[in-house]
Design a protein around this motif. Structure first.
Motif, PDB file in Angstrom:
ATOM      1  N   UNK A 167       0.814  -1.212   0.000  1.00 46.98           N
ATOM      2  CA  UNK A 167       0.000   0.000   0.000  1.00 46.98           C
ATOM      3  C   UNK A 167       0.851   1.267   0.000  1.00 46.98           C
ATOM      4  N   UNK A 168       0.218   2.374  -0.385  1.00 51.66           N
ATOM      5  CA  UNK A 168       0.948   3.605  -0.685  1.00 51.66           C
ATOM      6  C   UNK A 168       1.632   4.208   0.533  1.00 51.66           C
ATOM      7  N   UNK A 169       1.034   4.073   1.708  1.00 54.05           N
ATOM      8  CA  UNK A 169       1.609   4.630   2.938  1.00 54.05           C
ATOM      9  C   UNK A 169       1.918   6.124   2.826  1.00 54.05           C
ATOM     10  N   UNK A 220       2.258   9.632   4.056  1.00 51.19           N
ATOM     11  CA  UNK A 220       2.423  10.021   5.462  1.00 51.19           C
ATOM     12  C   UNK A 220       1.235  10.851   5.948  1.00 51.19           C
ATOM     13  N   UNK A 248       1.524  13.206   0.154  1.00 45.90           N
ATOM     14  CA  UNK A 248       1.904  11.994  -0.576  1.00 45.90           C
ATOM     15  C   UNK A 248       0.774  11.489  -1.462  1.00 45.90           C
ATOM     16  N   UNK A 303       1.427   8.933  -4.913  1.00 47.72           N
ATOM     17  CA  UNK A 303       1.887   7.617  -5.394  1.00 47.72           C
ATOM     18  C   UNK A 303       0.785   6.818  -6.072  1.00 47.72           C
ATOM     19  N   UNK A 313      -0.712   1.902  -8.164  1.00 48.30           N
ATOM     20  CA  UNK A 313       0.293   2.505  -7.289  1.00 48.30           C
ATOM     21  C   UNK A 313       1.526   2.728  -8.146  1.00 48.30           C
ATOM     22  N   UNK A 357      11.002   2.736  -2.256  1.00 44.61           N
ATOM     23  CA  UNK A 357       9.727   2.007  -2.301  1.00 44.61           C
ATOM     24  C   UNK A 357       9.912   0.657  -2.984  1.00 44.61           C
TER      25      UNK A 357
END
Lengths: 156, 765
Positions: free
Chosen positions: B189-191, B193, B247, B249, B361, B666
């Motif tokens: 998953x993109x995570x 922040x 963020x 992505x 993603x 990543x």
């Protein structure tokens, strides 16, 4: 829920604020004092976006009880620029070395770096990496952050 | 070599000061007077019928202003396949299914109200494995969904991804060596922040404003306009205003239930409504990159020339459909066009399950496909007895080539990239030791000149100038941290003969900024850059026209350098820009210095056979790694990491390096540590302690090599670089592990347990 008056030093100024006893330091800073520079990334003390300095040491303000700052010295990202608005050398280096992308982790990252350099002005690269390992960043891969910190400590 | 003043310079990101001082406003920081807080109740079951919902207790809680369910909202449908609704009625299909929502004066009250909502479910069996879901007679996720020629109910989506070029069967027969393998990739998953969120509000005339963190402002505006129509507000306007984005992505390429819920709550309460995700919600209720089962065969001749590539793929779509279901369209790119391969067959199926639904993603399917292709390339090279470096060089793409998918390759620096990586790693010396240390490499192709995914691949720019020489640029592009505003400012400044600090870029408001299809496909530098360049050229022409009159010089003899218009013939004839601008504004019958430009690249939609020149130009690159594998623990340590990229031209080398460092990081996470663990549809690790993103202690010191091929169509020669940095990472690492200890891991992430198990297996043999 109990209320209590807290007195502490915030970014060099004395403050006195009435607060509910269950608040976290992050809630106190963001919701009561409107210091939005401190970010909530996870609310679980795992990502470091909410890092502030308490008597010079980093704490995750999202899991830190507000009550415990009574009588202490708190520095947030807003306290790093000087009265004229000049950037702290670390802030300047973060800008100049491309250490900022989305910027959400940046305030916490800068404060973690400040705490590190205050204690250890000439850290090795390993020590720099260790010093910011509690602060997650998804954009930069940390490289330019590490470079910025090394630049401030005169090692680039 | 051209000399540039602004292009090619390491200029800091324009909003970095705001961000580094904590002054930047993110969605979480936004407060509007009277604003309410929205919270969402999710289903506790991955598959169930809703028998009844009782919201009466929640409605009575002081501070609660509205409670909505799937039974009292208008029929809004959203998503790529229009198979999703903001709040579910009758049936839930995953654990992130939204069942009810509350708006209250305080987030805690809203949370408390959720606990008071009683929902009675009839639990249904769930299906979580796409291979199971594909079987005849499998239980159906969406009973009304039919597919195939017979229009039979099915869990397989009506997206028949199928690319055929040449004759794979014939080529297979004629191959000297054939490798066949199954690779697997999993949920990541993109995570971002900054967690997801928005604020929605209506004015007195029922026009909608949404403060948003989208990557697709113009398309989001359209989605919201459609939603307004479904709400009975046809003809009302939707405005999207972006705050800073914490963020992207790819996570923000679609509109989501939480946004429609905020809109519906705002309409019901007549107040601004804010919804902010917790980190746990961000993990389980946003759309990750999907798993895939990849069956791949490749063949080559005796002397190592690729003969064919044959891939079948099954993708877990999850319960609803977003852009994740379209990633095969991008997977076709490396499958058909990474290295020269004359015969290609690719068939992919996306399958509904009761898992969370998938999204694109960064890389948009490319990392998944490239993991299989470039891992297997090493397997094939070994069969043929050829060094993987030579094997890649022999099959590398070259300028002027037309690939089996009809991509027209103009500039191509792949050979240079492979060569540069090999040199840096001292490949010939260090490869093949099998002593616990090893090297590996892998390459990439990605769209570098936009991608015609929609009917248009366009972006608009408006430029106006004030009396003093300030250049206001209004762009359709979106900055989510990657630095597009800075790159656009550099391009405009270069074209106009001013300095970057003279340029102000506005990219945040659909009422002000021109149209754009969004921040995807690494297209912003190329498409928004060319658009900005075109507008700047028009502004420049206007300025020269005014100056020609006042200086008594012909236009063709004039140019602008460092904020001054001067005559190339007679350097004495010159005028500062401000003076020219004031002359334009203050002269009777004057003019305004302002221009717009719409750039839509000359690329093609894929046709019915999924062929066509998708991008104006293509980005290439090669990553090489040296690893050390601990045979006792299975731990993989990256000792060196070299990333070489054909970027056309680096408009801003510092920001470009940031894209490569961040992308490769990543990529390493994808290769070694990251996995969203789903058990019966439940995300078991919705936190940063258990979902292993890399920390500062885990990243290697990347060595970047920039290959500048100066593409004729790019703005100042540039190609896109947003996604390429993570595409070849996983196969490069897998190949290095094989070189180090002789085990081949074919499913991601490559955890120490898998390495150890493979080492044990190898010993037994």
């Amino acid at each position: 829920m109990g209320k209590q008056t807290l007195s502490f030093t915030l970014n060099g100024e004395p403050v006195s604020v009435e607060t509910e006893s269950h608040l976290t330091l992050l809630q106190l800073l963001r919701d009561k004092l409107e210091l939005i520079g401190t970010k909530e990334g996870c609310g679980m003390g795992e990502c470091g976006a909410c890092t502030v300095l308490l008597d010079g040491k980093t704490v995750n303000s999202c899991i830190f009880p507000a009550m415990e700052v009574d009588g202490k010295n708190v520095v947030t990202i807003e306290g790093l620029t000087d009265a004229q608005g000049n950037l702290h050398p670390l802030q300047k280096a973060f800008v100049e070395y491309g250490a900022v992308q989305c910027g959400f982790c940046t305030p916490g990252m800068v404060l973690a770096a400040k705490s590190l350099l205050d204690e250890n002005p000439k850290p090795t690269e390993e020590e720099v990496r260790h010093g910011i390992a509690g602060n997650l960043c998804r954009c930069t891969g940390y490289i330019q952050i590490i470079q910025a910190i090394k630049a401030v400590s005169g090692q680039i | 070599m051209e000399e540039f003043i602004n292009v090619g310079k390491r200029i800091p990101k324009m909003d970095a000061e705001e961000k580094v001082t904590g002054k930047a406003i993110y969605i979480h920081d936004l407060k509007i007077p009277g604003m309410l807080h929205g919270k969402i109740l999710y289903s506790p079951h991955p598959h169930a019928k809703i028998k009844s919902i009782d919201t009466s207790q929640a409605e009575k809680l002081p501070g609660v202003k509205a409670v909505l369910t799937g039974y009292n909202i208008p029929p809004i449908k959203f998503g790529v396949y229009k198979d999703n609704v903001p709040l579910k009625a009758n049936k839930v299909c995953s654990l992130r299914d939204e069942v009810a929502a509350v708006a209250a004066t305080d987030p805690e009250i809203a949370e408390e109200a959720l606990d008071l909502i009683k929902v009675d479910y009839e639990i249904l069996p769930g299906i979580f494995d796409p291979e199971e879901a594909m079987k005849e007679g499998a239980l159906l996720i969406h009973e009304e969904h039919v597919g195939g020629k017979e229009k039979k109910p099915t869990n397989v989506l009506n997206l028949p991804w199928r690319l055929i070029a040449g004759d794979v069967e014939e080529a297979r027969k004629n191959s000297a060596f054939v490798a066949e393998d199954r690779f697997k990739v999993t949920w990541v998953t993109h995570c971002c922040m900054g967690t997801s969120g928005c604020v929605a509000m209506f004015d007195l005339k029922n026009n909608l404003t949404v403060y948003s963190i989208t990557q697709i402002p113009s398309l989001e505006q359209r989605d919201f306009t459609d939603a307004l129509a479904a709400m009975g507000l046809k003809g009302k306007k939707a405005r999207v205003i972006k705050t800073m984005i914490g963020g992207g992505f790819g996570s923000k390429l679609d509109t989501y239930a939480f946004e429609y819920i905020a809109i519906l709550l705002a309409y019901k309460t007549r107040k601004p409504v804010k919804i902010i995700f917790s980190r746990e919600e961000e993990f389980f209720a946003t759309s990750p990159r999907q798993p895939a089962i990849i069956d791949i065969a490749q063949g080559c001749t005796k002397d190592g020339r690729l003969t064919f590539r044959d891939i079948r793929m099954i993708l877990d779509n999850g319960a609803y459909t977003s852009w994740g279901a379209t990633t095969p369209s991008v997977m076709m790119m490396p499958i058909s066009s990474l290295y020269k391969v004359p015969n290609v067959r690719y068939i992919a199926k996306c399958v509904y399950t009761n898992n969370t639904y998938s999204q694109a993603m960064r890389g948009y399917g490319n990392p998944q496909a490239t993991f299989a292709i470039d891992s297997q390339l090493d397997i094939l090279a070994e069969m043929a007895g050829i060094d993987p470096l030579d094997f890649r060089m022999r099959n590398a793409n070259t300028p002027g080539e037309v690939t089996p998918q009809n991509f027209k390759i103009n500039t191509c620096g792949l050979r240079e990239c492979i060569d540069a990586v090999a040199q840096k790693l001292d490949w010939r010396q260090v490869r093949g030791r099998k002593d616990g240390r090893g090297v590996g490499m892998a390459s990439l192709i990605h769209v570098g000149g936009g991608a015609r995914v929609y009917k248009s691949d366009g972006c608009g720019t408006i430029i106006k100038m004030d009396d003093f020489g300030t250049v206001n640029v209004f762009t359709g592009a979106t900055d989510m941290g990657q630095g597009s505003e800075t790159v656009i400012a550099q391009i405009v400044a270069e074209e106009l003969g001013v300095r970057v600090e003279d340029v102000v870029v506005t990219h945040t408001d659909t009422d002000i900024c021109p149209w754009d299809v969004g921040a995807h496909a690494s297209r912003t530098t190329f498409v928004a850059g060319n658009s900005a360049k075109g507008a700047a050229k028009k502004v420049k022409d206007q300025l020269l026209e005014v100056a020609a009159k006042s200086l008594g010089e012909s236009i063709e003899n004039l140019d602008i350098r460092d904020r001054t218009i001067y005559s190339k013939k007679d350097p004495e004839k010159k005028s500062p820009l401000g003076k020219v601008l004031r002359a334009a504004h203050y002269t009777a019958g004057g003019s305004m210095v302002m221009a717009e430009y719409f750039y839509d690249p000359n690329n093609e939609n894929l046709d019915r056979e999924f062929k066509g020149n998708l991008s104006v130009t293509y980005a290439y690159g090669t990553h090489g790694v040296e690893v050390e594998v601990d045979k006792e623990t299975g731990q993989v340590k990256i000792l060196r990491y070299v990333a070489a990229h054909d970027v056309g031209r680096a408009i801003n080398p510092m920001l470009l390096e940031g894209q490569v460092y961040g992308g490769a990081t990543q990529g390493i996470g994808y290769a070694l540590t990251e996995r969203l663990i789903l058990q019966n549809g439940k995300v078991m690790n919705p936190n940063f302690l258990d979902y292993k993103m890399l920390t500062a202690k885990d990243v290697p010191n990347f060595e970047t090599i920039v290959v500048e091929t100066n593409d004729q169509f790019g703005p100042f020669g540039a190609k896109g670089i947003g996604e390429p940095g993570l595409v070849p990472t996983a196969p490069a690492i897998a190949n290095a592990i094989y070189d180090a200890v002789g085990v081949r891991i074919k499913d991601l992430p490559i955890t120490p347990e898998k390495v150890l198990a493979a080492l044990k297996d190898k010993e037994k043999k």
